[in-house]
Write a protein that holds these residues in place. Structure first.
Motif, PDB file in Angstrom:
ATOM      1  N   LEU A  35       1.166  12.295  -9.784  1.00 36.90           N
ATOM      2  CA  LEU A  35       0.577  13.631  -9.663  1.00 36.90           C
ATOM      3  C   LEU A  35       1.656  14.707  -9.738  1.00 36.90           C
ATOM      4  N   LEU A  36       2.757  14.498  -9.043  1.00 37.80           N
ATOM      5  CA  LEU A  36       3.821  15.489  -9.064  1.00 37.80           C
ATOM      6  C   LEU A  36       4.372  15.698 -10.472  1.00 37.80           C
ATOM      7  N   ASP A  37       4.609  14.608 -11.192  1.00 40.68           N
ATOM      8  CA  ASP A  37       5.147  14.736 -12.542  1.00 40.68           C
ATOM      9  C   ASP A  37       4.226  15.565 -13.428  1.00 40.68           C
ATOM     10  N   GLY A  38       2.931  15.332 -13.306  1.00 38.89           N
ATOM     11  CA  GLY A  38       1.989  16.108 -14.101  1.00 38.89           C
ATOM     12  C   GLY A  38       1.964  17.571 -13.712  1.00 38.89           C
ATOM     13  N   ALA A  39       2.000  17.829 -12.414  1.00 42.27           N
ATOM     14  CA  ALA A  39       1.988  19.219 -11.947  1.00 42.27           C
ATOM     15  C   ALA A  39       3.236  19.957 -12.390  1.00 42.27           C
ATOM     16  N   TRP A  40       4.406  19.306 -12.238  1.00 42.95           N
ATOM     17  CA  TRP A  40       5.650  19.978 -12.623  1.00 42.95           C
ATOM     18  C   TRP A  40       5.659  20.325 -14.106  1.00 42.95           C
ATOM     19  N   ASP A  41       5.044  19.481 -14.922  1.00 41.12           N
ATOM     20  CA  ASP A  41       5.027  19.757 -16.356  1.00 41.12           C
ATOM     21  C   ASP A  41       4.219  21.011 -16.683  1.00 41.12           C
ATOM     22  N   LEU A  42       3.281  21.370 -15.807  1.00 44.65           N
ATOM     23  CA  LEU A  42       2.445  22.554 -16.041  1.00 44.65           C
ATOM     24  C   LEU A  42       3.027  23.825 -15.435  1.00 44.65           C
ATOM     25  N   TRP A  87       3.738   5.765  -5.641  1.00 48.69           N
ATOM     26  CA  TRP A  87       3.615   5.806  -7.094  1.00 48.69           C
ATOM     27  C   TRP A  87       2.538   6.798  -7.527  1.00 48.69           C
ATOM     28  N   GLN A  88       1.382   6.775  -6.873  1.00 48.84           N
ATOM     29  CA  GLN A  88       0.316   7.716  -7.212  1.00 48.84           C
ATOM     30  C   GLN A  88       0.764   9.161  -6.970  1.00 48.84           C
ATOM     31  N   ALA A  89       1.494   9.372  -5.875  1.00 49.17           N
ATOM     32  CA  ALA A  89       1.979  10.722  -5.555  1.00 49.17           C
ATOM     33  C   ALA A  89       2.958  11.210  -6.611  1.00 49.17           C
ATOM     34  N   GLN A  90       3.867  10.340  -7.036  1.00 49.16           N
ATOM     35  CA  GLN A  90       4.845  10.739  -8.047  1.00 49.16           C
ATOM     36  C   GLN A  90       4.159  11.044  -9.372  1.00 49.16           C
ATOM     37  N   HIS A  98       0.837  -1.200   0.000  1.00 43.95           N
ATOM     38  CA  HIS A  98       0.000   0.000   0.000  1.00 43.95           C
ATOM     39  C   HIS A  98       0.874   1.253   0.000  1.00 43.95           C
ATOM     40  N   ARG A  99       1.959   1.222   0.774  1.00 41.24           N
ATOM     41  CA  ARG A  99       2.861   2.369   0.814  1.00 41.24           C
ATOM     42  C   ARG A  99       3.488   2.603  -0.568  1.00 41.24           C
ATOM     43  N   GLU A 100       3.868   1.517  -1.213  1.00 40.06           N
ATOM     44  CA  GLU A 100       4.440   1.642  -2.549  1.00 40.06           C
ATOM     45  C   GLU A 100       3.406   2.197  -3.526  1.00 40.06           C
TER      46      GLU A 100
END
Length: 330
Positions: free
Chosen positions: A99-106, A94-97, A88-90
């Motif tokens: 979201l972050l990747d998408g946000a950073w691209d914007l 993964w879900q957090a990363q 579950h932690r993994e």
């Protein structure tokens, strides 16, 4: 607003931060390892527009206001301690990363050294060595391989002076102890165990004689070269990262103009705004390329040589904010 992404214990950020604050530049220092356990991020779309809001322990940041991002050494996203099951932690990380990747691209900002994907690609030694060779750097004959049949011919071509090193520098554990592999000069005894090579690919290169080793820091179009007299130390002779500071001398180094220009062009060609390049200066005066680390260390270079690398990084990060302040007062 400048956003610094790094571990809160990163002392190189401490070297740059005061220089930004003296310029009255707004700065947020945040470690993405706090997400999602101790920070909240929302990316929302409505009416053909989007908003990006980051809530941290130090306040709320509208990511659309960020003009420059220094992606220094952020730690990996981690779930809250309340999420205890390992899979579950993994999953959460993964879900957090994602979201972050998408946000950073914007985020409409300049990045040092780059966004995550260009940095990941540039870090690959095969990719950046091919680029360096194509750009005219002197590059040693090199094999990336896990084929045991390659070892003896490479050893003979090197006339018994062959080195090996990891394809990707990475710490690991042996019997629970942290371990790191350094550059190793091979002997005939190693050839007898060449069958073990099949289990992990490595780099094979002929040993390049050294007058000096060089770490060259590139910040956009500025170059800071430091010479490392590793040959003064038996401990650091094969790999200066053994850090024998009682014997090894560090000093600023004047690169030939063509080598300096090639360093700037290499960094830019890899989609980076920063790079730490390792070179060897041979006794014959040739500059030989070893590798580039897109996010390599520079703090120890500034401390030992006085080269103003932190000033260059602060100036690069602050450029748009300073221009905006000047326009507001015009």
């Amino acid at each position: 607003m400048i956003l610094i992404l790094s571990d809160r214990l990163d002392d190189t950020v401490d070297m740059v931060m005061p220089k930004l604050l003296r310029r009255n530049i707004p700065v947020t220092w945040w470690d993405s390892g706090e997400f999602p356990a101790r920070s909240r991020l929302t990316v929302a779309f409505a009416g053909g527009e989007h908003r990006m809001t980051l809530h941290t322990a130090n306040g709320t940041l509208d990511l659309s206001t960020v003009t420059a991002v220094w992606r220094r050494r952020p730690t990996r996203s981690a779930a809250s301690a309340e999420v205890s099951e390992p899979s579950h932690r993994e999953h959460v990380a993964w879900q957090a990363q994602f979201l972050l990747d998408g946000a950073w691209d914007l985020v409409p900002a300049r990045w040092l050294p780059s966004r995550r994907e260009p940095e990941r690609q540039a870090h690959n030694k095969i990719i950046h060595m091919a680029r360096a060779a194509a750009m005219g750097f002197s590059v040693p004959e090199t094999s990336f391989t896990n084929d045991p049949a390659e070892l003896v011919p490479a050893y003979e071509r090197a006339e018994g002076r062959l080195i090996t090193k990891q394809i990707n520098s990475d710490n690991f554990t042996i019997d629970g102890e942290d371990h790191r592999t350094y550059t190793t000069v091979l002997t005939r005894r190693h050839l007898a165990s060449r069958h073990l090579l099949q289990h992990e690919p490595v780099i094979l290169q002929p040993y390049v004689p050294k007058a000096l080793e060089l770490r060259v820091i590139v910040v956009a179009d500025e170059v800071f070269a430091a010479e490392i007299d590793s040959q003064a130390s038996r401990t650091a002779r094969e790999d200066w990262r053994h850090y024998d500071d009682d014997r090894v001398r560090y000093a600023a180094h004047a690169l030939p103009a063509d080598v300096e220009k090639r360093c700037v062009e290499l960094v830019a060609s890899l989609g980076l705004t920063y790079g730490a390049i390792d070179l060897i200066l041979t006794p014959e005066g040739d500059y030989v390329f070893l590798e580039i680390n897109p996010n390599g260390a520079w703090g120890f270079i500034e401390m030992r040589t006085g080269l103003p690398i932190s000033d260059a990084i602060a100036a690069w990060l602050a450029r748009d904010e300073i221009a905006g302040q000047a326009a507001a007062h015009a």
